[in-house]
Design a protein around this motif. Sequence first.
Motif, PDB file in Angstrom:
ATOM      1  N   GLY A  92      48.511  36.924  34.835  1.00 37.80           N
ATOM      2  CA  GLY A  92      48.938  35.545  34.988  1.00 37.80           C
ATOM      3  C   GLY A  92      48.153  34.775  36.027  1.00 37.80           C
ATOM      4  N   GLY A  93      47.157  35.414  36.632  1.00 40.23           N
ATOM      5  CA  GLY A  93      46.379  34.699  37.642  1.00 40.23           C
ATOM      6  C   GLY A  93      46.934  34.838  39.032  1.00 40.23           C
ATOM      7  N   ALA A  94      48.134  35.413  39.160  1.00 39.20           N
ATOM      8  CA  ALA A  94      48.753  35.628  40.468  1.00 39.20           C
ATOM      9  C   ALA A  94      48.709  34.347  41.295  1.00 39.20           C
ATOM     10  CB  ALA A  94      48.096  36.794  41.196  1.00 39.20           C
ATOM     11  N   THR A  95      48.197  34.454  42.504  1.00 39.90           N
ATOM     12  CA  THR A  95      48.222  33.287  43.392  1.00 39.90           C
ATOM     13  C   THR A  95      47.137  32.273  43.028  1.00 39.90           C
ATOM     14  OG1 THR A  95      48.283  32.652  45.699  1.00 39.90           O
ATOM     15  CG2 THR A  95      46.790  34.406  45.126  1.00 39.90           C
ATOM     16  N   PHE A  96      46.190  32.684  42.166  1.00 36.81           N
ATOM     17  CA  PHE A  96      45.101  31.781  41.787  1.00 36.81           C
ATOM     18  C   PHE A  96      45.404  31.039  40.502  1.00 36.81           C
ATOM     19  CE2 PHE A  96      43.220  35.650  43.687  1.00 36.81           C
ATOM     20  CZ  PHE A  96      42.970  35.111  44.915  1.00 36.81           C
ATOM     21  N   LYS A  97      46.669  30.902  40.168  1.00 36.58           N
ATOM     22  CA  LYS A  97      47.041  30.312  38.891  1.00 36.58           C
ATOM     23  C   LYS A  97      46.452  28.913  38.715  1.00 36.58           C
ATOM     24  CE  LYS A  97      51.041  30.196  35.938  1.00 36.58           C
ATOM     25  NZ  LYS A  97      52.496  30.191  35.876  1.00 36.58           N
ATOM     26  N   GLN A  98      46.443  28.112  39.814  1.00 36.00           N
ATOM     27  CA  GLN A  98      45.957  26.731  39.698  1.00 36.00           C
ATOM     28  C   GLN A  98      44.460  26.617  39.925  1.00 36.00           C
ATOM     29  OE1 GLN A  98      48.485  27.463  42.066  1.00 36.00           O
ATOM     30  NE2 GLN A  98      49.934  25.764  42.103  1.00 36.00           N
ATOM     31  N   SER A  99      43.766  27.736  40.036  1.00 30.14           N
ATOM     32  CA  SER A  99      42.351  27.668  40.375  1.00 30.14           C
ATOM     33  C   SER A  99      41.556  26.927  39.309  1.00 30.14           C
ATOM     34  CB  SER A  99      41.801  29.079  40.543  1.00 30.14           C
ATOM     35  OG  SER A  99      40.419  29.033  40.705  1.00 30.14           O
ATOM     36  N   TYR A 100      40.611  26.070  39.765  1.00 33.58           N
ATOM     37  CA  TYR A 100      39.797  25.321  38.801  1.00 33.58           C
ATOM     38  C   TYR A 100      38.711  26.181  38.194  1.00 33.58           C
ATOM     39  CZ  TYR A 100      37.061  24.957  43.102  1.00 33.58           C
ATOM     40  OH  TYR A 100      36.393  25.241  44.262  1.00 33.58           O
ATOM     41  N   ASN A 101      38.509  27.362  38.752  1.00 30.53           N
ATOM     42  CA  ASN A 101      37.397  28.191  38.293  1.00 30.53           C
ATOM     43  C   ASN A 101      37.873  29.343  37.426  1.00 30.53           C
ATOM     44  OD1 ASN A 101      34.689  28.622  38.185  1.00 30.53           O
ATOM     45  ND2 ASN A 101      34.579  29.858  40.032  1.00 30.53           N
ATOM     46  N   ARG A 102      39.052  29.186  36.814  1.00 30.45           N
ATOM     47  CA  ARG A 102      39.613  30.269  36.027  1.00 30.45           C
ATOM     48  C   ARG A 102      39.280  30.017  34.565  1.00 30.45           C
ATOM     49  NH1 ARG A 102      45.518  30.854  35.444  1.00 30.45           N
ATOM     50  NH2 ARG A 102      45.886  32.964  34.736  1.00 30.45           N
ATOM     51  N   ALA A 103      38.507  30.929  33.949  1.00 34.03           N
ATOM     52  CA  ALA A 103      37.979  30.663  32.610  1.00 34.03           C
ATOM     53  C   ALA A 103      39.050  30.769  31.545  1.00 34.03           C
ATOM     54  CB  ALA A 103      36.853  31.623  32.304  1.00 34.03           C
ATOM     55  N   GLY A 104      39.759  31.866  31.520  1.00 39.28           N
ATOM     56  CA  GLY A 104      40.783  32.025  30.496  1.00 39.28           C
ATOM     57  C   GLY A 104      41.812  32.984  30.986  1.00 39.28           C
ATOM     58  N   ALA A 105      43.050  32.675  30.730  1.00 37.75           N
ATOM     59  CA  ALA A 105      44.074  33.596  31.196  1.00 37.75           C
ATOM     60  C   ALA A 105      45.185  33.664  30.171  1.00 37.75           C
ATOM     61  CB  ALA A 105      44.621  33.131  32.530  1.00 37.75           C
ATOM     62  N   PRO A 106      45.758  34.788  29.926  1.00 35.42           N
ATOM     63  CA  PRO A 106      45.379  36.088  30.463  1.00 35.42           C
ATOM     64  C   PRO A 106      44.037  36.580  29.931  1.00 35.42           C
ATOM     65  CG  PRO A 106      47.085  36.317  28.821  1.00 35.42           C
ATOM     66  CD  PRO A 106      46.926  34.849  29.047  1.00 35.42           C
ATOM     67  N   LEU A 107      43.663  37.768  30.385  1.00 32.61           N
ATOM     68  CA  LEU A 107      42.348  38.317  30.048  1.00 32.61           C
ATOM     69  C   LEU A 107      42.137  38.442  28.543  1.00 32.61           C
ATOM     70  CD1 LEU A 107      39.747  39.755  31.030  1.00 32.61           C
ATOM     71  CD2 LEU A 107      41.041  41.844  31.116  1.00 32.61           C
TER      72      LEU A 107
END
Lengths: 139, 405
Positions: A92-107
């Motif tokens: 779920g991205g844990a604490t980085f859920k709102q990160s702008y650099n997150r490509a796709g979640a979940p893996l």
Amino acid sequence: MSLYNKIIKKSIWVFHASASPCNNCDIEILDLITPGYDIERFGIKLVGSVRHADVLLVTGIVSHKVAPRIKQLYEQAPKPVFVVGIGTCTIGGATFKQSYNRAGAPLDKIIPVNAFIPGCPPKPEAMIDGIVKLLGTLK
Amino acid sequence: MSKCRIPLGPFHPLLEEAEFFNIKVEGEKVVDIEMETGWMHRGHEKISETRTFTQSIFLVERICGICSTSHPFACVNAIEDIDNVEIPERAKYIRVLIGELERIHSHLLWVGLAGHFIGYDTLWMWAWKYREPILQLSEKITGNRNHYAMMRVGGVGRDFDNSLIPEINPVLDMLEKKMVMLAGAVNDDPVLKSRLKGVGILTKEDAINYCANGPTARASGYDIDVRRDDPTAYEVVDVKVIVTQNGDVFDKAVVRVLEIIESCHIIKQCLKAFEKVQGPIINKVKEISPGEGIGRYEAPRGEVFHYIRSDGTNRPVRHKVRAPSFSNIPTYKASCIGIPLADALITLASVDPCYCCTERSLKVFDTKGRRLEESLLKLSREKTKKIRKNFYADGVSPLERIFEL
């Protein structure tokens, strides 16, 4: 497939790819192969190339820069390959859920995943348990 | 001789994290190294602006899993610096205890990986074997093996259980004995000596010029340690700063092994104090007033720096992080050039680089590969020019006219 499954249970070769984690899951994976846990007694071994691997361990939120590489790694791996997402970041991205650099979640939006092991970081016992459960699904 | 280019990474079995080195060699000699980072960027500083101060502590803990109490330590120092919050004495001891436990396990991790890099896997296994009891102690004290979540603004989150003291002392004694043994074994081994001595020398001048800090600087004879120079909790214990003179990989290893022993001594001071010092562990902080705060802490790799600006709400307006590896990694320009390729890797690893800590900023490129920051500057200047034309007929402001005269 049954012969393959029978053999693979006794000797699993693992490749570890860190896709923008916080390093913690990675050092816990390394902890597994050192005398404290010593998973080599189960035939589990870290290998240097994904072309030799049966299991691909992925840690971390997959950032935009890493995502194409992770896809490439998955394509290079000989099939069947089992992908295990280590840590809450891959789920779920844990604490980085709102990160702008997150490509796709979940893996599993990026590559197909066979098992997730939650935790921040998951304890080494939990990782062993996850791999054993994954092998339990093989017939 | 023709130059050859050797790419290393980003997913390489030797490198635990993803980073990319472009090593240029002439024969066996390294002539240039280019580094590409950015694989680990997660955007902490931006996320931190959307979190409250307490939540930010948990966020910065996840900047790096190995220095996972150094960043919160510096972060709470920065927040406390805004309002000059005093923390209770017992909290100071607990902070020091956790910080030193982390230093021990981080240095042992480096010693092990350094052994792995030079093909000395026995050293790796031994070092990590002794690291395991420390992680188990951390779990007993804080509840987690790596992310401790102990720091709070104004103190610590969990009290130390005094009944654990008899369990911790024997582990420290064992570790101290084993470290003395390890140091002796490294000193006696002719292979290790010839492999590490005189390799990748970083002189004191270079260490100062490249702003090296932590064990990297101390191994080059540059006496710098935030624990002694600017203590925020460490004034309650005696800290002996270990400095060696040669600046090669061997000295960096020696500094780290001796620091493990020194950390054991500091923890023992804390354990002695816990029996006497009782009382509160946190001063409740209700509000953070508008202002700026700076927090420093000596992480296992060097000085970690946090800057926080508050506007009186419960969120930071700006949260800037500078990790020690940011200034330590570029020292390879001074220490790696001109050495054989086989020595380059251990020299690159000798600063204990942590890329998760380092990668704090992002460059934006457009589809044609141009950096957008520069064009943003251009856009901004062009807009000023445009507005200027509307105001002054000749396009020259009164300010500029003064300077012309």
